[in-house]
Design an enzyme around this catalytic site. Structure first.
Site, short mmCIF file in Angstrom:
data_model
loop_
_atom_site.label_atom_id
_atom_site.label_comp_id
_atom_site.label_asym_id
_atom_site.label_seq_id
_atom_site.Cartn_x
_atom_site.Cartn_y
_atom_site.Cartn_z
N HIS A 268 0.80 -1.23 0.41
CA HIS A 268 -0.11 0.08 -0.12
C HIS A 268 0.93 1.63 0.01
O HIS A 268 1.02 2.17 -1.33
CB HIS A 268 -0.78 -0.37 0.93
CG HIS A 268 -1.49 0.97 1.52
ND1 HIS A 268 -3.08 1.06 1.02
CD2 HIS A 268 -1.15 2.35 2.68
CE1 HIS A 268 -3.76 2.28 1.11
NE2 HIS A 268 -2.62 2.92 2.24
N GLU A 269 1.76 1.14 1.06
CA GLU A 269 2.45 2.23 0.85
C GLU A 269 3.22 2.22 0.03
O GLU A 269 3.88 3.68 -0.54
CB GLU A 269 3.26 2.63 2.21
CG GLU A 269 2.59 2.50 3.81
CD GLU A 269 1.72 3.22 3.66
OE1 GLU A 269 1.60 4.44 3.11
OE2 GLU A 269 0.68 3.68 4.36
N HIS A 272 1.78 4.72 -2.64
CA HIS A 272 1.52 6.06 -2.85
C HIS A 272 2.89 6.69 -3.68
O HIS A 272 3.22 7.52 -3.59
CB HIS A 272 1.97 6.40 -1.14
CG HIS A 272 0.44 5.71 -0.74
ND1 HIS A 272 -0.56 6.98 -0.98
CD2 HIS A 272 -0.10 5.78 0.39
CE1 HIS A 272 -1.55 6.67 -0.52
NE2 HIS A 272 -1.85 6.06 0.87
N GLU A 298 -4.29 8.13 -2.88
CA GLU A 298 -4.91 6.86 -2.54
C GLU A 298 -5.73 5.43 -3.22
O GLU A 298 -5.40 4.72 -2.91
CB GLU A 298 -6.26 6.97 -1.14
CG GLU A 298 -6.51 5.61 -0.92
CD GLU A 298 -5.10 6.00 0.89
OE1 GLU A 298 -4.69 6.96 0.72
OE2 GLU A 298 -5.62 4.83 1.29
#
Lengths: 505, 505
Positions: A268-269, A272, A298
């Site tokens: 997830h990170e 980003h 997001e």
């Protein structure tokens, strides 16, 4: 009198200086959250305060005003590049936002905010909304006044949404969140009643931190994260942070009893970070060299976490290497059972623990409450009641106390109203991007299976990453997918996926 | 008109702001040296430049001048605390140093300095002094001019010494370095001729980095380093750095083929850190909350590295635990043999690899050359020749090329003339402190043997650490030891220790 080129040059030097300050602030924040010794933390916060106050002064100074006035003058627009126009428009928006609030009022608000966040922590601990209520009432009163200072064309809450997702309005969100809610609520119910549920007990076996870290590093590399321009560290509440385009850092958290925290958190990170790492070099040193909005940001993290990381084909490629890093945990678990387990769905009370399917409902509840607070006169005292009712209605669960209810998130205590919707917008954007991507990359599933993620990442860079703030969220979406925001794609994706996992007919 | 109390308050707020900026700069420097991704380093350096330039402007501003003038006015001295007077005196010294150099000249110098450092790296690689010579000539010319701008009472080199060791002069150093040289040169010669030499081959066996790190952490804790106010990281060129009094960090380097690099390096940097961690809280937020000089700082690192870490009694306590962390490396090595091995002495060409006994000679050579350069008209072109002659005379070795000769250190390329003497002054101070400490702590050896380092550290805190910059180096020395700088103590220590290790009669 200086030429327009000189003014343009002066402007870019000036904003570069502001960005230099912001880089120092970001590094201090990263450091505080990844291992700064606790005894130095209070003084470090003062340094952050000192530099932030300089940034505020530079952003609202007479010099900034001069640049903005000179460079937004209609008569010079033809002489300016698109980059300059977009950058100045961004600076102007920040300037307007900041100068319209009386200075003393803003300072009082910042102090209240810090106080409310620390009260929130205690109130949550004690599950006592009454403790927080007077502070939250003041925070909401400030925010309502700020909206009036800023001014708004439509309704007050639109103004707050615009802080995080420029251009997005209540009208737009009502439509897409409404459609989403109508489809997801019954699907969640159907799944709750499903006869067969994935086996999940093997998920909770011991998986040493060092090995989780090694696998996380491996996966980050595989999705294309550039370690020459970043690093992975451990933290309590994971985040990604861009210090500058050549230094975009990822953090993660390790739970030795549940490897999913680190693995999916890292992916997830990483999503980003890929966004920030792939912004065009031409924007470096300008305010445009950042992601364009919370929601688009997001969408990138969720794209990698869910559309890549929770995809069957991804694990066709990486399940064997996960097995190698793990300590026998998956030896008797088939790929199919593993896939179902990491896609298990179950209504829950805590947003941060929610799965991919139920998560949007947590956001929709918060959106509806925030909207009522700013547009329809809902009072702070009514929050626990309306919160519990909505959880019962949408998720079939009623919190037993405020700790697992209205007090679970820090956002409102920090005054961050308008922020929550970005999380669900990110889901909607991601699904819409994925649908559009299939036109260009029809072999998407096969590519994941081959571990060939590069074309997927390149599509995202070409359509999204490279632009930074050169395009607004709606422009990004329209240019990349050919249409406005449409809830259909997320609904289709979730329905199809979860009907399959739960073998519904 | 503001009261003197108001001006005092304004002054301390102003210097606190400067210190906040310096903390941010220090964190960025720490980060660059401990793992910042390389692609972001260039932009990070620009941020350091931006903030440093702000610090320079604040330190030399009209506002600073106003505070200094008001607070050094003789008529108000009685109303000011000692802390205020010392702090303002320090600010004034910095102010005078900075404003006396024409701004453009200083900027040109900073650019030249960065250039020379990068040329030095290449010149060293190629062992070609000629490459560096034109840059070094300019650096020396700038420094000679700076000394004139600053003014000097005695000789030009005194002014440079004062930058690093306030109050120390050529006259003082000539005396102590002279005595030291006269005693050490023949002792080194005697040792070279000694019949028996310590066995050292076991030093170079593999010792895994992770285990060296674990042992380093253990020893840091044992000497009293506070991990709630610091951390240990890996780097290429180890250093300790104080970000604020609650955040004093240590770095070290691991050589898997020679554990001494990490162990003694960590103890050395730990000594620096103990100094900064134990400065009185009352000085926090003022320019006085730092070590008082390079030499006193070095005395603390060398005290722990040599007078503690290379002491026989220290290893009586810790040799067993070293054995546990190591992988069998010391199993057949007696404590006596281990002690001799870590105290082996041998003339060498490279300062950074020198042992405790020969190290001061490397410094004395540099001091004599620097003094000649600034006081006696020695020219840059003469440096390689005079360097090689002195090495032959004092250490009995002649460099084969400039890489292992005059090009080995970066200091001169960075314009740091006057810095080197601090290293040897630190040795002299440390020995003199040790001698004085024995009056208060006669059981010093027994305490080390018991691992009871606390009273030793507390003595250093009581006599040195707590004062920060409240006392000048000479005051610290006089108050702690009852006399002026005296070379006798270091000479006695080295003679006794090395005659013992080498069994000389």
């Amino acid at each position: 009198m200086p030429s327009i080129k000189d003014i343009e040059k002066g402007y870019f030097e000036y904003v570069k200086k502001i960005m230099d300050f912001e880089e120092a602030i970001s590094l201090m924040a990263w450091d505080l959250r990844t291992g700064a010794p606790k005894k130095g933390a209070e003084q470090r916060s003062e340094v952050i305060g000192t530099l932030s106050s300089e940034v505020f002064q530079m952003s609202t100074s007479e010099e900034m005003r001069y640049y903005i006035d000179a460079l937004t003058d209609p008569s010079v627009q033809d002489e300016l590049s698109e980059k300059t126009r977009r950058s100045v428009a961004y600076s102007k928006k920040e300037y307007d936002k900041n100068v319209k609030i009386p200075e003393q009022e803003y300072k009082d608000y910042v102090i209240l905010q810090a106080k409310a966040e620390s009260i929130w922590e205690e109130a949550k601990e004690q599950a006592d909304f009454g403790m927080l209520q007077p502070y939250l009432e003041k925070i909401v009163a400030y925010k309502r006044r700020f909206v009036e200072y800023w001014g708004h064309a439509g309704n007050p809450y639109d103004r707050l949404l615009d802080l995080y997702e420029p251009g997005v309005t209540v009208q737009m969100i009502d439509k897409v969140f409404g459609e989403l809610r109508e489809q997801i609520v019954p699907l969640v119910q159907e799944i709750s009643d499903a006869r067969e549920r994935p086996q999940t007990s093997f998920l909770y076996k011991p998986f040493a931190k060092e090995k989780q870290r090694a696998f996380s590093l491996h996966i980050l590399k595989e999705i294309g994260y550039d370690f020459d321009g970043g690093r992975l560290d451990e933290t309590g509440h994971p985040f990604a942070i861009s210090l500058n385009p050549g230094d975009v850092r990822v953090t993660t958290r390790y739970d030795e009893k549940d490897f999913r925290t680190a693995v999916f958190g890292t992916i997830h990170e990483g999503g980003h970070a890929l966004y920030e790492q792939n912004i065009s070099n031409e924007l470096t040193g300008t305010p445009l060299a950042n992601g364009t909005s919370m929601g688009i940001h997001e969408s990138q993290s969720l794209f990698f976490e869910n559309f890549v990381g929770r995809h069957f084909a991804f694990w066709e490629k990486y399940y064997d290497s996960l097995k190698q890093f793990a300590d026998g945990q998956f030896d008797s678990v088939s790929l199919e059972d593993f896939y179902k387990a990491i896609n298990v769905s179950c209504p829950s009370l805590i947003r941060l623990e929610a799965d991919e399917l139920t998560y949007p409902l947590h956001i929709i509840i918060r959106y509806e409450i925030e909207k009522a607070l700013f547009n329809d006169g809902l009072e702070v005292g009514d929050l626990p009641g309306i919160w519990n009712e909505k959880y019962e209605e949408y998720l079939g669960l009623r919190p037993e106390n405020d700790r697992e209810g209205v007090l679970q998130d820090i956002h409102w205590s920090g005054g961050d109203f308008g922020y929550f919707p970005s999380y669900a917008l990110g889901y909607l954007y991601a699904a819409q991007f994925k649908h559009a991507m299939l036109n260009d990359i029809p072999r998407f599933d096969d590519m994941l299976k081959e571990g060939n993620i590069k074309p997927i990442r390149e599509w995202l860079t070409a359509n999204i990453h490279q632009y930074g703030r050169m395009k607004k969220p709606a422009e990004i979406l329209k240019d990349a997918t050919g249409e406005e925001l449409n809830a259909k794609y997320l609904i289709d994706y979730l329905s199809k996926k979860y009907r399959n996992v739960y073998q519904l007919v």
